[in-house]
Design a protein around this motif. Structure first.
Motif, PDB file in Angstrom:
ATOM      1  N   LEU A  68      31.422   2.858 -63.527  1.00 34.89           N
ATOM      2  CA  LEU A  68      32.488   3.029 -62.550  1.00 34.89           C
ATOM      3  C   LEU A  68      33.642   2.130 -62.967  1.00 34.89           C
ATOM      4  CD1 LEU A  68      30.419   2.725 -59.253  1.00 34.89           C
ATOM      5  CD2 LEU A  68      31.260   4.820 -60.296  1.00 34.89           C
ATOM      6  N   LYS A  69      34.827   2.515 -62.576  1.00 34.75           N
ATOM      7  CA  LYS A  69      35.961   1.651 -62.852  1.00 34.75           C
ATOM      8  C   LYS A  69      35.827   0.384 -62.009  1.00 34.75           C
ATOM      9  CE  LYS A  69      39.040   5.363 -64.086  1.00 34.75           C
ATOM     10  NZ  LYS A  69      40.283   6.066 -63.833  1.00 34.75           N
ATOM     11  N   GLU A  70      36.263  -0.724 -62.560  1.00 36.39           N
ATOM     12  CA  GLU A  70      36.136  -2.005 -61.868  1.00 36.39           C
ATOM     13  C   GLU A  70      37.055  -2.073 -60.652  1.00 36.39           C
ATOM     14  OE1 GLU A  70      36.162  -5.533 -64.237  1.00 36.39           O
ATOM     15  OE2 GLU A  70      35.400  -4.428 -65.963  1.00 36.39           O
ATOM     16  N   ASN A  71      36.722  -3.002 -59.760  1.00 39.64           N
ATOM     17  CA  ASN A  71      37.501  -3.281 -58.555  1.00 39.64           C
ATOM     18  C   ASN A  71      37.579  -2.086 -57.608  1.00 39.64           C
ATOM     19  OD1 ASN A  71      38.016  -5.916 -59.447  1.00 39.64           O
ATOM     20  ND2 ASN A  71      39.739  -5.202 -60.669  1.00 39.64           N
ATOM     21  N   GLN A  72      36.467  -1.399 -57.443  1.00 37.36           N
ATOM     22  CA  GLN A  72      36.353  -0.316 -56.472  1.00 37.36           C
ATOM     23  C   GLN A  72      35.139  -0.591 -55.594  1.00 37.36           C
ATOM     24  OE1 GLN A  72      36.328   3.510 -58.337  1.00 37.36           O
ATOM     25  NE2 GLN A  72      38.416   3.322 -59.063  1.00 37.36           N
TER      26      GLN A  72
END
Length: 105
Positions: free
Chosen positions: A53-57
């Protein structure tokens, strides 16, 4: 695969301690490591965890975590933890023996 973590319950570790985690692929990620530790504590099994997953989510990470736990409950790998659920005590041999001798008399 950008990252993969593995955790397992150790014989020498206290039950209250978090299981040790190894990052097999990629950088260390605090969320992934804590999630794999919780899965080990809930399942009592060796767990390999990889997701990309993309970070900061944080909302997406929490959604994924809930879906994984729900699926493991559905498969019977982990038990549901209800508010009123209590662990059933394991009867010892002496208590079981005395109960059976009372029933026989």
């Amino acid at each position: 695969m950008e990252q993969m973590n593995m955790a397992l319950q150790c014989r020498w570790a206290d039950e209250q301690e978090a299981p040790p985690v190894a990052s097999l692929v990629g950088d260390r990620n605090e969320f992934t490591q804590s999630f794999v530790q919780r899965l080990v504590q809930r399942t009592g099994r060796v767990v390999f965890l990889s997701y990309n997953l993309k970070e900061n989510q944080p909302h997406l990470e929490m959604f994924v975590q809930k879906q994984v736990i729900d699926q493991l409950k559905h498969m019977g790998v982990i038990e549901s933890k209800g508010k009123g659920d209590k662990k059933k005590p394991i009867p010892n041999a002496a208590a079981a023996k005395s109960t059976s001798s009372l029933a026989a008399t």
